[in-house]
Scaffold this motif. Structure first.
Motif, short mmCIF file in Angstrom:
data_model
loop_
_atom_site.label_atom_id
_atom_site.label_comp_id
_atom_site.label_asym_id
_atom_site.label_seq_id
_atom_site.Cartn_x
_atom_site.Cartn_y
_atom_site.Cartn_z
N PHE A 1 0.67 53.57 -32.14
CA PHE A 1 -0.03 54.08 -30.19
C PHE A 1 0.66 55.88 -30.01
N GLY A 2 0.49 56.81 -30.47
CA GLY A 2 0.16 57.62 -30.21
C GLY A 2 -0.80 58.37 -30.44
N SER A 3 -1.88 57.34 -30.78
CA SER A 3 -3.61 57.94 -31.83
C SER A 3 -4.24 57.79 -29.87
N PHE A 4 -4.07 56.26 -29.98
CA PHE A 4 -4.69 55.68 -28.82
C PHE A 4 -3.91 56.15 -27.68
N TYR A 5 -2.72 56.60 -27.56
CA TYR A 5 -2.23 56.80 -26.54
C TYR A 5 -2.85 58.28 -26.06
N TYR A 6 -2.79 59.55 -26.88
CA TYR A 6 -3.74 60.56 -26.70
C TYR A 6 -5.07 60.40 -26.92
N ILE A 7 -6.20 59.22 -27.39
CA ILE A 7 -7.41 59.90 -27.41
C ILE A 7 -7.64 59.09 -25.30
N GLN A 8 -6.84 57.90 -25.08
CA GLN A 8 -7.20 58.01 -23.77
C GLN A 8 -7.15 59.08 -22.93
N LYS A 9 -6.12 59.69 -23.03
CA LYS A 9 -5.95 60.27 -22.17
C LYS A 9 -6.30 61.75 -22.40
N GLY A 10 -7.24 62.16 -23.60
CA GLY A 10 -8.38 63.15 -23.36
C GLY A 10 -9.38 62.70 -23.14
N LEU A 11 -9.62 61.44 -23.24
CA LEU A 11 -11.04 61.37 -22.10
C LEU A 11 -10.99 60.75 -20.77
N GLN B 1 -10.94 62.66 -18.15
CA GLN B 1 -11.92 64.10 -17.64
C GLN B 1 -13.31 63.23 -17.67
N TRP B 2 -13.72 62.22 -18.99
CA TRP B 2 -14.71 61.72 -18.94
C TRP B 2 -14.90 60.52 -18.24
N PRO B 3 -14.92 59.68 -17.52
CA PRO B 3 -14.86 58.24 -16.68
C PRO B 3 -14.96 57.16 -17.83
N VAL B 4 -16.76 57.19 -17.90
CA VAL B 4 -17.52 56.71 -18.51
C VAL B 4 -16.93 56.59 -19.99
N ALA B 5 -16.40 57.36 -20.77
CA ALA B 5 -16.30 57.40 -21.74
C ALA B 5 -14.94 56.91 -22.68
N TRP B 6 -14.21 56.65 -21.51
CA TRP B 6 -12.58 55.66 -21.14
C TRP B 6 -12.54 54.69 -20.92
N TYR B 7 -14.24 54.58 -20.37
CA TYR B 7 -14.04 53.49 -20.15
C TYR B 7 -14.66 52.37 -21.83
N ILE B 8 -16.02 52.93 -22.37
CA ILE B 8 -16.54 51.91 -23.13
C ILE B 8 -15.45 52.23 -24.06
N PHE B 9 -14.61 52.97 -24.04
CA PHE B 9 -13.15 53.21 -25.37
C PHE B 9 -12.31 52.07 -25.43
N MET C 1 -9.30 58.30 -11.52
CA MET C 1 -9.70 56.97 -11.74
C MET C 1 -8.32 55.81 -11.27
N GLU C 2 -8.96 55.17 -10.33
CA GLU C 2 -8.17 53.73 -9.25
C GLU C 2 -8.06 53.28 -10.50
N PRO C 3 -5.97 52.97 -10.50
CA PRO C 3 -5.08 52.12 -11.69
C PRO C 3 -5.64 50.74 -11.93
N VAL C 4 -5.87 49.91 -10.63
CA VAL C 4 -6.14 49.08 -10.72
C VAL C 4 -7.28 48.84 -12.32
N LEU C 5 -8.08 49.48 -11.37
CA LEU C 5 -9.49 49.01 -12.20
C LEU C 5 -9.61 49.28 -13.95
N LYS C 6 -8.64 50.77 -14.02
CA LYS C 6 -8.84 51.17 -14.85
C LYS C 6 -7.70 50.14 -16.49
N PHE C 7 -7.09 49.31 -15.26
CA PHE C 7 -6.21 48.65 -16.45
C PHE C 7 -7.50 46.89 -16.42
#
Length: 318
Positions: A67-77, A79-87, A1-7
Motif C-alpha cells: 500500500f505504501g509503495s503504490f501510494y508514494y509512487i503515485q504521489k511522486g508522479l 508532477q508528471w500527469p501523463v506518467a501518472w495516468y499511464i502508471f 489533475m481533476e479528481p473525477v478524471l484521475k479516478f
C-alpha cells in the motif's frame, strides 16, 4: 489533475485493456512478485515456535509495504500527469483478471468437448486445487462454473471495490491479501498457524464483495430461484464468502455445486449448494460468461456514478 478524471480515466482504460488483451503470458505481473516475496518470507519465518505471530507479522509487513509503495509512487508522479495516468492505468489493467480467467475456464470446456475427458481433467488441474484424475465430465464442468462464480468475486469485484475506496494502492493491497491467502491460508499442518491471520484477513476483505457479487448476479439475471439459493445456501459453504456467489450461480443454472472432492489426496466433504444434480451443457458456458461481463460492467458504472455523486455533493456544500 481533476479528481473525477484521475479516478475514472485509469479505471475505464484499464477495464478496456483487460477486455482487449486479457493477461498476456510472459508479461511481468505484480502478483508474481508478491508470490516470490511471500515464498521468501515463508521459508524464513514458518519454522519453530510462535508461527501464528510470525505469519501475522509477515502479512502485515507485506500489506503495509504494498500500500505504501503504490501510494508514494503515485504521489511522486503527480508532477508528471501523463506518467501518472499511464502508471495507474497499467496497474488497474493488471489487477483486473476478468478476460484471462474466462479464457482459462472456456479452455477447459472446449478441451473437454473436443479432446475428451482425460484432456479435460488435465486442463482443469491448471485452474483448481482439487484432484482431477477421477472426475467425470459433469464434475469437470461443475468445477469450472464453481470456480467462475468465486473468481468473479475475488478476481474482479473485490479489486474494484478496493479501488473505489482506496484507489490504486487499495487495489494492489487487495491483490496482496488475496495472494497471501492463496499461498499460506490453508488449514493443513504446514500453514494452520502461520497462515491463520492471512486467511482471516482475506475473509474480511471479501465479505462485502462476495455478497455484492451474489446480489448483482440475482438482480441482473432476474432469478427468484437464485435469490432463494443465496439465502438458503450462502452461509452453508466452509468459506464465509465463497458460498454466496456460488449459490447465486447454482440458482441461475438450476444445478448443484459442492459435495465430496479430493484435495492433495485428502477427501473433503463440502456441503451441497443447490438441489438439481444435472450436467452443465457445453453451450451454457456462454450464459455464465455473459453474467460475468454484466456484473463487471455494472460494478464499474456504479463506482463511477458514486464517485461523481460524492464529488458533486462536496462541491454543492462548499
Amino acid at each position: 489533475m481533476e479528481p473525477v478524471l484521475k479516478f475514472v480515466l485509469p479505471l475505464l482504460l484499464g477495464y478496456a485493456a483487460d477486455l482487449l488483451l486479457g493477461d498476456p503470458r510472459g508479461w511481468p505481473h505484480p502478483v508474481k512478485m508478491y508470490g516470490k516475496l511471500i515464498q521468501w518470507g515463508t521459508q524464513w519465518l514458518n519454522r519453530g515456535a510462535a508461527r501464528c505471530w510470525k505469519g501475522t507479522f509477515l502479512t502485515l509487513i507485506l500489506c503495509i509495504a504494498v500500500f505504501g509503495s503504490f501510494y508514494y509512487i503515485q504521489k511522486g508522479l503527480l508532477q508528471w500527469p501523463v506518467a501518472w495516468y499511464i502508471f495507474t492505468t497499467v496497474f488497474v489493467f493488471l489487477c483486473l483478471a476478468n478476460k484471462s480467467l474466462l479464457q482459462e475456464d472456456k479452455a477447459v470446456f472446449d478441451t473437454l468437448h473436443n479432446d475428451g475427458v482425460e484432456a479435460g481433467r488435465k486442463r482443469l488441474s491448471w485452474i483448481v486445487g482439487r484432484d482431477t484424475a477421477q472426475l467425470s465430465p459433469r464434475q469437470i464442468r461443475i468445477a469450472v462454473v464453481e470456480s467462475m462464480s468465486e473468481n468473479l468475486s475475488d478476481g474482479v469485484v473485490a479489486p474494484l471495490c478496493f479501488y473505489a475506496v482506496l484507489g490504486l494502492p487499495g487495489m494492489m493491497l487487495y491483490k496482496m491479501i488475496n495472494t497471501l491467502d492463496s499461498m499460506i491460508g490453508y488449514k493443513n499442518e504446514q500453514y494452520r498457524y502461520f497462515g491463520r491471520f492471512a486467511a482471516r484477513l482475506d475473509d474480511v476483505a471479501n465479505y462485502i464483495p462476495a455478497r455484492l457479487t451474489a446480489l448483482l448476479m440475482v438482480l441482473l439475471y432476474g432469478s427468484s430461484r437464485a435469490w432463494h439459493f443465496v439465502i438458503k445456501y450462502g452461509s452453508a459453504h466452509a468459506s464465509p464468502n465463497a458460498g454466496y456467489p456460488e449459490a447465486a450461480l447454482a440458482g441461475i443454472l438450476d444445478c448443484r455445486f459442492g459435495g465430496p472432492n479430493t484435495y492433495h489426496g485428502v477427501l473433503v466433504n463440502k456441503p451441497y449448494i443447490g438441489e438439481n444434480e444435472r450436467d452443465i451443457a457445453h453451450e451454457e458456458f456462454g450464459k455464465v460468461m455473459l453474467i460475468n461481463h454484466a456484473v463487471t460492467f455494472v460494478v464499474i458504472i456504479c463506482i463511477i456514478f458514486i464517485k461523481y455523486y460524492l464529488v458533486w455533493s462536496a462541491q454543492q456544500q462548499a
